[in-house]
Every structure is written in C-alpha cells, then in structure tokens.
Design a protein around this motif. Structure first.
Motif, PDB file in Angstrom:
ATOM      1  N   PRO A  94       0.850  -1.117  -0.057  1.00  0.00           N
ATOM      2  CA  PRO A  94       0.122  -0.208   0.038  1.00  0.00           C
ATOM      3  C   PRO A  94       0.951   1.184   0.111  1.00  0.00           C
ATOM      4  CG  PRO A  94      -0.911  -1.570   1.463  1.00  0.00           C
ATOM      5  CD  PRO A  94       0.540  -2.249   1.173  1.00  0.00           C
ATOM      6  N   GLY A  95       2.181   1.302   0.555  1.00  0.00           N
ATOM      7  CA  GLY A  95       2.987   2.478   0.578  1.00  0.00           C
ATOM      8  C   GLY A  95       3.698   2.676  -0.681  1.00  0.00           C
ATOM      9  N   ASN A  96       3.322   1.783  -1.437  1.00  0.00           N
ATOM     10  CA  ASN A  96       3.997   1.986  -2.872  1.00  0.00           C
ATOM     11  C   ASN A  96       3.607   3.059  -3.652  1.00  0.00           C
ATOM     12  OD1 ASN A  96       4.408   1.163  -6.008  1.00  0.00           O
ATOM     13  ND2 ASN A  96       5.986  -0.012  -5.019  1.00  0.00           N
ATOM     14  N   GLN A  97       4.111   4.134  -4.480  1.00  0.00           N
ATOM     15  CA  GLN A  97       3.577   5.031  -4.974  1.00  0.00           C
ATOM     16  C   GLN A  97       3.005   4.882  -6.378  1.00  0.00           C
ATOM     17  OE1 GLN A  97       3.660   8.202  -3.750  1.00  0.00           O
ATOM     18  NE2 GLN A  97       3.950   6.901  -1.838  1.00  0.00           N
ATOM     19  N   ALA A  98       3.257   3.631  -7.112  1.00  0.00           N
ATOM     20  CA  ALA A  98       2.621   3.353  -8.370  1.00  0.00           C
ATOM     21  C   ALA A  98       1.332   3.416  -8.399  1.00  0.00           C
ATOM     22  CB  ALA A  98       3.167   1.703  -8.555  1.00  0.00           C
ATOM     23  N   LYS A  99       0.810   3.481  -9.564  1.00  0.00           N
ATOM     24  CA  LYS A  99      -0.742   4.034  -9.734  1.00  0.00           C
ATOM     25  C   LYS A  99      -1.116   2.788 -10.784  1.00  0.00           C
ATOM     26  CE  LYS A  99      -1.105   7.676  -7.191  1.00  0.00           C
ATOM     27  NZ  LYS A  99      -1.916   7.818  -6.102  1.00  0.00           N
ATOM     28  N   PHE A 100      -2.450   2.437 -10.853  1.00  0.00           N
ATOM     29  CA  PHE A 100      -2.951   1.525 -11.926  1.00  0.00           C
ATOM     30  C   PHE A 100      -4.184   2.226 -12.586  1.00  0.00           C
ATOM     31  CE2 PHE A 100      -1.452  -0.578  -8.257  1.00  0.00           C
ATOM     32  CZ  PHE A 100      -0.303  -1.377  -8.617  1.00  0.00           C
ATOM     33  N   VAL A 101      -4.250   2.337 -13.984  1.00  0.00           N
ATOM     34  CA  VAL A 101      -5.230   3.251 -14.635  1.00  0.00           C
ATOM     35  C   VAL A 101      -5.879   2.099 -15.639  1.00  0.00           C
ATOM     36  CG1 VAL A 101      -5.795   5.005 -16.266  1.00  0.00           C
ATOM     37  CG2 VAL A 101      -3.909   5.250 -14.311  1.00  0.00           C
ATOM     38  N   THR A 102      -7.339   1.983 -15.432  1.00  0.00           N
ATOM     39  CA  THR A 102      -8.045   1.326 -16.273  1.00  0.00           C
ATOM     40  C   THR A 102      -8.882   2.343 -16.988  1.00  0.00           C
ATOM     41  OG1 THR A 102      -7.981  -0.758 -14.849  1.00  0.00           O
ATOM     42  CG2 THR A 102     -10.037  -0.553 -16.485  1.00  0.00           C
ATOM     43  N   LEU A 103      -8.824   2.492 -18.379  1.00  0.00           N
ATOM     44  CA  LEU A 103      -9.603   3.048 -19.057  1.00  0.00           C
ATOM     45  C   LEU A 103     -10.462   2.227 -19.889  1.00  0.00           C
ATOM     46  CD1 LEU A 103      -6.752   4.593 -21.068  1.00  0.00           C
ATOM     47  CD2 LEU A 103      -7.988   5.787 -19.576  1.00  0.00           C
ATOM     48  N   THR A 104     -11.841   2.793 -20.267  1.00  0.00           N
ATOM     49  CA  THR A 104     -12.771   1.980 -20.950  1.00  0.00           C
ATOM     50  C   THR A 104     -13.160   2.614 -22.428  1.00  0.00           C
ATOM     51  OG1 THR A 104     -15.401   1.732 -20.783  1.00  0.00           O
ATOM     52  CG2 THR A 104     -14.637   3.868 -19.983  1.00  0.00           C
ATOM     53  N   THR A 105     -13.267   1.824 -23.096  1.00  0.00           N
ATOM     54  CA  THR A 105     -13.569   1.914 -24.356  1.00  0.00           C
ATOM     55  C   THR A 105     -15.014   1.900 -24.622  1.00  0.00           C
ATOM     56  OG1 THR A 105     -12.974   1.104 -26.954  1.00  0.00           O
ATOM     57  CG2 THR A 105     -13.651  -0.458 -25.152  1.00  0.00           C
ATOM     58  N   ASP A 106     -15.989   2.169 -23.779  1.00  0.00           N
ATOM     59  CA  ASP A 106     -17.380   2.064 -23.828  1.00  0.00           C
ATOM     60  C   ASP A 106     -17.764   3.028 -22.998  1.00  0.00           C
ATOM     61  OD1 ASP A 106     -19.832   1.502 -24.546  1.00  0.00           O
ATOM     62  OD2 ASP A 106     -19.978  -0.437 -23.285  1.00  0.00           O
ATOM     63  N   PRO A 107     -17.371   4.374 -23.051  1.00  0.00           N
ATOM     64  CA  PRO A 107     -17.562   5.497 -22.059  1.00  0.00           C
ATOM     65  C   PRO A 107     -19.234   5.779 -22.082  1.00  0.00           C
ATOM     66  CG  PRO A 107     -16.624   6.486 -24.148  1.00  0.00           C
ATOM     67  CD  PRO A 107     -16.514   4.891 -24.171  1.00  0.00           C
ATOM     68  N   GLU A 108     -19.894   5.377 -23.183  1.00  0.00           N
ATOM     69  CA  GLU A 108     -21.408   5.994 -22.967  1.00  0.00           C
ATOM     70  C   GLU A 108     -22.131   5.054 -21.922  1.00  0.00           C
ATOM     71  OE1 GLU A 108     -22.836   5.704 -26.939  1.00  0.00           O
ATOM     72  OE2 GLU A 108     -22.427   7.665 -27.408  1.00  0.00           O
ATOM     73  N   TYR A 109     -21.779   3.670 -22.088  1.00  0.00           N
ATOM     74  CA  TYR A 109     -22.232   2.894 -20.956  1.00  0.00           C
ATOM     75  C   TYR A 109     -21.519   2.853 -19.562  1.00  0.00           C
ATOM     76  CZ  TYR A 109     -23.933  -1.420 -18.976  1.00  0.00           C
ATOM     77  OH  TYR A 109     -24.552  -2.246 -17.984  1.00  0.00           O
ATOM     78  N   ASP A 110     -20.165   3.015 -19.704  1.00  0.00           N
ATOM     79  CA  ASP A 110     -19.513   2.812 -18.541  1.00  0.00           C
ATOM     80  C   ASP A 110     -19.349   4.311 -17.817  1.00  0.00           C
ATOM     81  OD1 ASP A 110     -18.884   0.247 -18.914  1.00  0.00           O
ATOM     82  OD2 ASP A 110     -16.969   0.382 -19.699  1.00  0.00           O
ATOM     83  N   THR A 111     -20.399   4.570 -17.124  1.00  0.00           N
ATOM     84  CA  THR A 111     -20.257   5.779 -16.299  1.00  0.00           C
ATOM     85  C   THR A 111     -19.481   5.552 -15.027  1.00  0.00           C
ATOM     86  OG1 THR A 111     -22.375   4.962 -15.018  1.00  0.00           O
ATOM     87  CG2 THR A 111     -22.662   6.146 -17.179  1.00  0.00           C
ATOM     88  N   PRO A 112     -19.172   6.710 -14.253  1.00  0.00           N
ATOM     89  CA  PRO A 112     -18.400   6.382 -13.112  1.00  0.00           C
ATOM     90  C   PRO A 112     -19.259   5.375 -12.257  1.00  0.00           C
ATOM     91  CG  PRO A 112     -18.665   8.837 -13.670  1.00  0.00           C
ATOM     92  CD  PRO A 112     -19.312   8.025 -14.986  1.00  0.00           C
TER      93      PRO A 112
END
Length: 225
Positions: free
Chosen positions: A107-125
C-alpha cells in the motif's frame, strides 16, 4: 590353453586420465557459458528501459466522479490498460491481473493503476465504481477512467497506442461483443513516458511471466528520478 592378454595398467591409467580431462573441459565450458549468460542478464538489467513515446495531457473522470488529469499521475510510475464492463472476453482476466499487480505492490508503494474504458457511453462513473469494488480497487491507487469517446480515443489510441475500435454489428458474435481492443498493459514512467508494452493474452503468453515482467519494470522505473 591360450592365456588372455590383459591391457597394460599404464594404458588403462592413460584412458582414465583422458576421460577425466574431457570431463573437466566440458564442465569448464559449461561454467563459462553460464557465466556469460549471467553477465548478459546483469547488463540487460542495468540498461534503462527504452522510451517508447510520450503521453499527452488529458482530462477524464474517475469512478468517484472526480476529474483526473495527467498532472495527477506525474511523479508516479503507472500501469494502464483498456477494457469495457460489458465485455465477455478478456476484460475480466485483464482486470484480475491488474488486481494482482495492486496486491503485489504494498500500500505504501507510489505506483498507480489506470483502467480506461472503450465504452464510455455505458461505463459511467457509477458503473465503473461497481466494477472497481468487485476487484477491491484501492481508489487512491487504482483509477477507472471514463469520458467522451473523443477524450478516450485521444489518450488510449493517440497517446498510448492502444487499439479501441467499435465492432461492426454483422461481426458481433454476442450482444456484448461490441469492441476490438488491445489486451496489452502499458507501463508509464514518472515523466509520463511509455517504457514498456506487455501482452496479456494470445498464443504463448504466460500470465505469471507477464505479471513478473510488469512488476520488474515498475520497480526499475521507480528507482529513476
């Protein structure tokens, strides 16, 4: 009665010396080969990962409805991919791998993870929040990002060089077979430079090795300024 002629002892001794000598030579050659491989591996480990491109500025929205820009990721090494929540193909496996990466780094590690969606009209927050919770995503470390189609295309396709293409209706095998998208993970350094592409699916891909290679890249890049 004829006597059996025995091989003279000096001759036997010479044969044994010859075989022992050949064995020592073979062992020496093997050790030299292993040493050369070790030195080559150490040299490769010391060699910086190549710079494969620069991620352009972007502004998207995360699973909590908050605005996230490239500035929020600068100074961090981050791993990213692109999926969509209605996907019945590799997406769940990819998100599972991202969870394994999150778990492998403390948990103390500074790395981040980013998941993008290719279906933004359906994949709302809200939809992405549900998916994030399913995989125990730490919101301070793992971002699920959505936006407009144009915004997603700019960062995923134009910057990260990932594939995200709508599938023609007549080629869709199921109602959820909506997109052709990359199954690669991209590792980005603290200066938002792409430093590695890692295949997570396909013939000959070993998931365990892929995970190890990604973690190794992250740890190497974390040592850079």
């Amino acid at each position: 009665m004829k006597s059996v002629t025995e091989t003279p002892k000096p001759r036997r001794r010479a044969e044994w010396v010859l075989w022992i000598g050949l064995g020592l030579v073979s062992a020496t050659l093997l050790l030299l080969l292993l040493l050369a491989q070790l030195l080559r591996s150490q040299a490769n480990a010391a060699k910086p990962l190549p710079v494969l491109g620069q991620v352009a500025d972007f502004t998207l929205t995360n699973q909590d409805g908050r605005t996230v820009s490239l500035a929020d990721l600068r100074g961090h090494v981050w791993v990213t991919d692109i999926i969509f929540t209605r996907c019945t193909g590799p997406c769940l496996r990819m998100t599972g791998l991202m969870r394994q990466l999150q778990e492998a780094l403390p948990p103390g590690n500074q790395a981040k993870f980013v998941t993008l969606t290719t279906d933004p009209e359906y994949d709302t927050p809200a939809v992405l929040k549900t998916r994030a919770n399913q995989f125990n995503a730490d919101p301070s470390r793992w971002l699920f990002l959505t936006g407009t189609k144009k915004q997603i295309a700019e960062v995923a396709v134009n910057s990260l060089k990932l594939t995200a293409v709508p599938k023609e209706p007549d080629k869709q095998e199921t109602p959820a077979d909506l997109f052709i998208h990359s199954t690669q993970f991209v590792v980005v350094d603290k200066q938002a430079q792409m430093r590695g592409f890692f295949d997570t699916a396909g013939e000959g891909v070993d998931p365990t090795k892929t995970k190890s290679d990604i973690l190794n890249a992250v740890r190497r890049l974390e040592k850079e300024r």
